[in-house]
Scaffold this active site. Structure first.
Site, PDB file in Angstrom:
ATOM      1  N   ARG A   6       0.820  -1.216   0.000  1.00 49.37           N
ATOM      2  CA  ARG A   6       0.000   0.000   0.000  1.00 49.37           C
ATOM      3  C   ARG A   6       0.853   1.264   0.000  1.00 49.37           C
ATOM      4  O   ARG A   6       0.473   2.278   0.595  1.00 49.37           O
ATOM      5  CB  ARG A   6      -0.951   0.012   1.208  1.00 49.37           C
ATOM      6  CG  ARG A   6      -1.956  -1.138   1.244  1.00 49.37           C
ATOM      7  CD  ARG A   6      -3.020  -0.940   0.173  1.00 49.37           C
ATOM      8  NE  ARG A   6      -4.146  -1.814   0.362  1.00 49.37           N
ATOM      9  CZ  ARG A   6      -5.300  -1.448   0.928  1.00 49.37           C
ATOM     10  NH1 ARG A   6      -5.474  -0.244   1.372  1.00 49.37           N
ATOM     11  NH2 ARG A   6      -6.287  -2.303   1.028  1.00 49.37           N
ATOM     12  N   ARG A  49      -2.713   6.913   1.332  1.00 47.91           N
ATOM     13  CA  ARG A  49      -3.130   8.106   2.060  1.00 47.91           C
ATOM     14  C   ARG A  49      -2.097   8.721   2.988  1.00 47.91           C
ATOM     15  O   ARG A  49      -2.249   9.859   3.401  1.00 47.91           O
ATOM     16  CB  ARG A  49      -4.403   7.787   2.862  1.00 47.91           C
ATOM     17  CG  ARG A  49      -5.614   7.685   1.968  1.00 47.91           C
ATOM     18  CD  ARG A  49      -6.758   7.000   2.663  1.00 47.91           C
ATOM     19  NE  ARG A  49      -6.425   5.592   2.878  1.00 47.91           N
ATOM     20  CZ  ARG A  49      -7.256   4.696   3.370  1.00 47.91           C
ATOM     21  NH1 ARG A  49      -8.459   5.057   3.713  1.00 47.91           N
ATOM     22  NH2 ARG A  49      -6.885   3.439   3.525  1.00 47.91           N
TER      23      ARG A  49
HETATM   24  O1  CP3 Z   1       0.112   0.994  -3.143  1.00 48.45           O
HETATM   25  C1  CP3 Z   1      -0.388  -0.110  -3.369  1.00 48.45           C
HETATM   26  O2  CP3 Z   1      -0.184  -1.096  -2.642  1.00 48.45           O
HETATM   27  C2  CP3 Z   1      -1.231  -0.295  -4.607  1.00 48.45           C
HETATM   28  C3  CP3 Z   1      -2.629  -0.068  -4.435  1.00 48.45           C
HETATM   29  C4  CP3 Z   1      -3.519  -1.041  -3.648  1.00 48.45           C
HETATM   30  C5  CP3 Z   1      -4.743  -0.603  -3.084  1.00 48.45           C
HETATM   31  N1  CP3 Z   1      -5.398  -1.699  -2.584  1.00 48.45           N
HETATM   32  C6  CP3 Z   1      -5.222   0.790  -3.110  1.00 48.45           C
HETATM   33  C7  CP3 Z   1      -6.314   1.184  -2.204  1.00 48.45           C
HETATM   34  C8  CP3 Z   1      -3.408  -2.411  -3.416  1.00 48.45           C
HETATM   35  C9  CP3 Z   1      -2.278  -3.363  -3.757  1.00 48.45           C
HETATM   36  C10 CP3 Z   1      -4.612  -2.808  -2.751  1.00 48.45           C
HETATM   37  C11 CP3 Z   1      -4.897  -4.215  -2.369  1.00 48.45           C
HETATM   38  C12 CP3 Z   1      -6.089  -4.522  -1.577  1.00 48.45           C
HETATM   39  N2  CP3 Z   1      -7.320  -3.915  -1.630  1.00 48.45           N
HETATM   40  C13 CP3 Z   1      -6.172  -5.605  -0.669  1.00 48.45           C
HETATM   41  C14 CP3 Z   1      -5.063  -6.623  -0.392  1.00 48.45           C
HETATM   42  C15 CP3 Z   1      -3.947  -6.089   0.407  1.00 48.45           C
HETATM   43  C16 CP3 Z   1      -4.291  -5.774   1.849  1.00 48.45           C
HETATM   44  O3  CP3 Z   1      -4.135  -4.593   2.221  1.00 48.45           O
HETATM   45  O4  CP3 Z   1      -4.677  -6.685   2.592  1.00 48.45           O
HETATM   46  C17 CP3 Z   1      -7.463  -5.605  -0.123  1.00 48.45           C
HETATM   47  C18 CP3 Z   1      -8.014  -6.568   0.900  1.00 48.45           C
HETATM   48  C19 CP3 Z   1      -8.193  -4.534  -0.744  1.00 48.45           C
HETATM   49  C20 CP3 Z   1      -9.622  -4.177  -0.554  1.00 48.45           C
HETATM   50  C21 CP3 Z   1      -9.809  -2.774  -0.126  1.00 48.45           C
HETATM   51  N3  CP3 Z   1      -9.527  -1.649  -0.883  1.00 48.45           N
HETATM   52  C22 CP3 Z   1     -10.360  -2.322   1.099  1.00 48.45           C
HETATM   53  C23 CP3 Z   1     -10.829  -3.239   2.223  1.00 48.45           C
HETATM   54  C24 CP3 Z   1     -10.371  -0.934   1.069  1.00 48.45           C
HETATM   55  C25 CP3 Z   1     -10.926  -0.001   2.117  1.00 48.45           C
HETATM   56  C26 CP3 Z   1     -10.044   0.072   3.282  1.00 48.45           C
HETATM   57  C27 CP3 Z   1      -8.954   1.070   3.038  1.00 48.45           C
HETATM   58  O5  CP3 Z   1      -7.776   0.685   3.149  1.00 48.45           O
HETATM   59  O6  CP3 Z   1      -9.314   2.205   2.755  1.00 48.45           O
HETATM   60  C28 CP3 Z   1      -9.815  -0.521  -0.163  1.00 48.45           C
HETATM   61  C29 CP3 Z   1      -9.623   0.872  -0.634  1.00 48.45           C
HETATM   62  C30 CP3 Z   1      -8.270   1.266  -1.110  1.00 48.45           C
HETATM   63  N4  CP3 Z   1      -7.491   0.529  -1.951  1.00 48.45           N
HETATM   64  C31 CP3 Z   1      -7.592   2.476  -0.824  1.00 48.45           C
HETATM   65  C32 CP3 Z   1      -6.367   2.447  -1.508  1.00 48.45           C
HETATM   66  C33 CP3 Z   1      -5.299   3.506  -1.546  1.00 48.45           C
HETATM   67  C34 CP3 Z   1      -8.134   3.621   0.010  1.00 48.45           C
HETATM   68  C35 CP3 Z   1      -9.188   4.351  -0.736  1.00 48.45           C
HETATM   69  C36 CP3 Z   1      -9.007   5.842  -0.754  1.00 48.45           C
HETATM   70  O7  CP3 Z   1      -7.887   6.372  -0.921  1.00 48.45           O
HETATM   71  O8  CP3 Z   1     -10.032   6.501  -0.640  1.00 48.45           O
END
Ligand code: CP3
Length: 357
Positions: free
Chosen positions: A39, A43
């Site tokens: 990630r 943010r």
């Molecule tokens: O920088 C990176 O790693 C690349 C981008 C990336 C995101 N999500 C961006 C994101 C990657 C590789 C993911 C993977 C992801 N997404 C996983 C597997 C890895 C882990 O963290 O366990 C999972 C389970 C998700 C599902 C997901 N996406 C959830 C549960 C959420 C909401 C919770 C949260 O972290 O906000 C997201 C949203 C998300 N995906 C955000 C980002 C930057 C936040 C959204 C925002 O900026 O408004």
């Protein structure tokens, strides 16, 4: 680019430069230890938040290749990581499969039409990743253009079990009661769902590689919700089939498997056949190294360690590096970096791995 962005540090690489991330991913001892952060485009970076504000909808952001490339490269310039990971999400596969996905501010992903029974699973469209996820591939092209070979680009997809959890639960869940309920009450329907997901996931990862990503990661974040025997019966064969498919098409592209909260499943993850196995912080490095001497691992600093002062982070990283010795290892956190992490602490982590501080 925003005026607060530090000057770009990317310099052209010489012809003979061998990327430490790829060396380690291939199981060879790299010239210097490689590090990236799960990630890492997110943010905790002010410049990410600036770009994020342009899009009321997170999915629209993911669908904008220029902005995807911009935030994918940010941590390379600003934190100094040795690999970029494409900015996207594991859930982009859901709309092509007919699911109405929305990222709700403050809540996370919501699926408005979750699938709960055999009939819904049978009726799921297979989805054509080449058409439906073309925006991802455009993002890959623009990112490769901007990276210009400075660091490798990692593509990714969710593990079939983790992606299924959002399709069945309708969003994030503490127990995965609906998915596991389906698994135990109607294993045939459950397996049909996972097979469909494994097929589309394999095709999606292969297309990312065809488009030029240098490595791929399968993120099966919620595998740790299962007992070892249930994991072996209900998840292992499907993840294994994704890995086998990618391997058969692209035998030389490194593949990383990551799961969270599953120390008892480490031996099973090693048996999946990925080049690199991601560890969360619940696994002790000396034990993993001792039990699996031939396996390359990735990880595994607790993301909350980045809330400690930089000197503590540096001391901890030095301690971990002494344990790894000359083993090929890919340094990372044990799960995603948290949004409230101070940027300078993320930088201290990377610099400590590089031996710069
Ligand atoms: O920088 C990176 O790693 C690349 C981008 C990336 C995101 N999500 C961006 C994101 C990657 C590789 C993911 C993977 C992801 N997404 C996983 C597997 C890895 C882990 O963290 O366990 C999972 C389970 C998700 C599902 C997901 N996406 C959830 C549960 C959420 C909401 C919770 C949260 O972290 O906000 C997201 C949203 C998300 N995906 C955000 C980002 C930057 C936040 C959204 C925002 O900026 O408004």
């Amino acid at each position: 680019m925003n005026s607060s962005t530090p000057p770009q540090s990317r310099q052209p690489r010489s012809e003979s430069f061998v990327h430490p991330f790829l060396e380690a991913a291939h199981g060879r001892a790299p010239a210097r230890p490689p590090v990236w952060i799960m990630r890492q485009a997110g943010r905790y970076l002010p410049d990410y938040r600036r770009v994020r504000k342009l899009f009321p909808s997170f999915l629209d952001f993911c669908r904008s290749p220029e902005h995807v490339a911009e935030v994918t490269v940010q941590p390379v310039d600003q934190i100094g990581v040795d690999a970029a990971i494409l900015f996207s999400d594991i859930l982009v596969l859901l709309p092509p499969m007919g699911l109405n996905l929305e990222f709700v501010e403050g809540e996370g992903p919501v699926v408005h039409n979750p699938i709960r029974d055999a009939a819904a699973i049978e009726a799921l469209p297979g989805g054509d990743v080449n058409v439906d996820l073309n925006y991802v591939f455009q993002g890959i092209q623009l990112t490769l253009r901007d990276l210009a070979g400075y660091v490798p680009l990692i593509g990714f997809a969710g593990g079939p079990f983790t992606v299924a959890s959002y399709m069945v639960e309708g969003g994030s869940s503490k127990e995965l009661a609906k998915l596991k309920g389906l698994m135990f009450s109607n294993p045939k329907a459950y397996h049909m769902l996972l097979e469909k997901l494994a097929t589309i996931t394999g095709a999606y990862l292969c297309e990312q590689i065809r488009q030029g990503v240098d490595a791929v990661t399968i993120m099966d974040s919620w595998a740790g919700y299962l007992s070892p025997s249930d994991y072996r019966e209900f998840v292992f064969p499907h993840t294994r089939s994704v890995i086998a498919h990618v391997r058969s098409q692209f035998p030389k592209t490194p593949l990383i498997h990551y799961a969270n909260g599953a120390p008892t499943l480490l031996g099973d993850f090693v048996n999946l056949g990925a080049d690199v196995v991601g560890l969360d912080w619940r696994v002790e490095l000396p034990q993993a190294f001792k039990e699996h001497p031939a396996q390359t691992f990735q990880g595994n600093l607790d993301p909350c360690y980045l809330f400690a002062p930089p000197e503590k982070i540096v001391a901890k990283v030095h301690e971990m590096k002494a344990i790894a010795g000359n083993r090929p290892h890919i340094w990372n956190l044990g799960h995603g970096i948290l949004p409230t992490t101070p940027v300078e602490n993320a930088r201290a982590f990377v610099q400590a791995v590089h031996g710069e501080i």
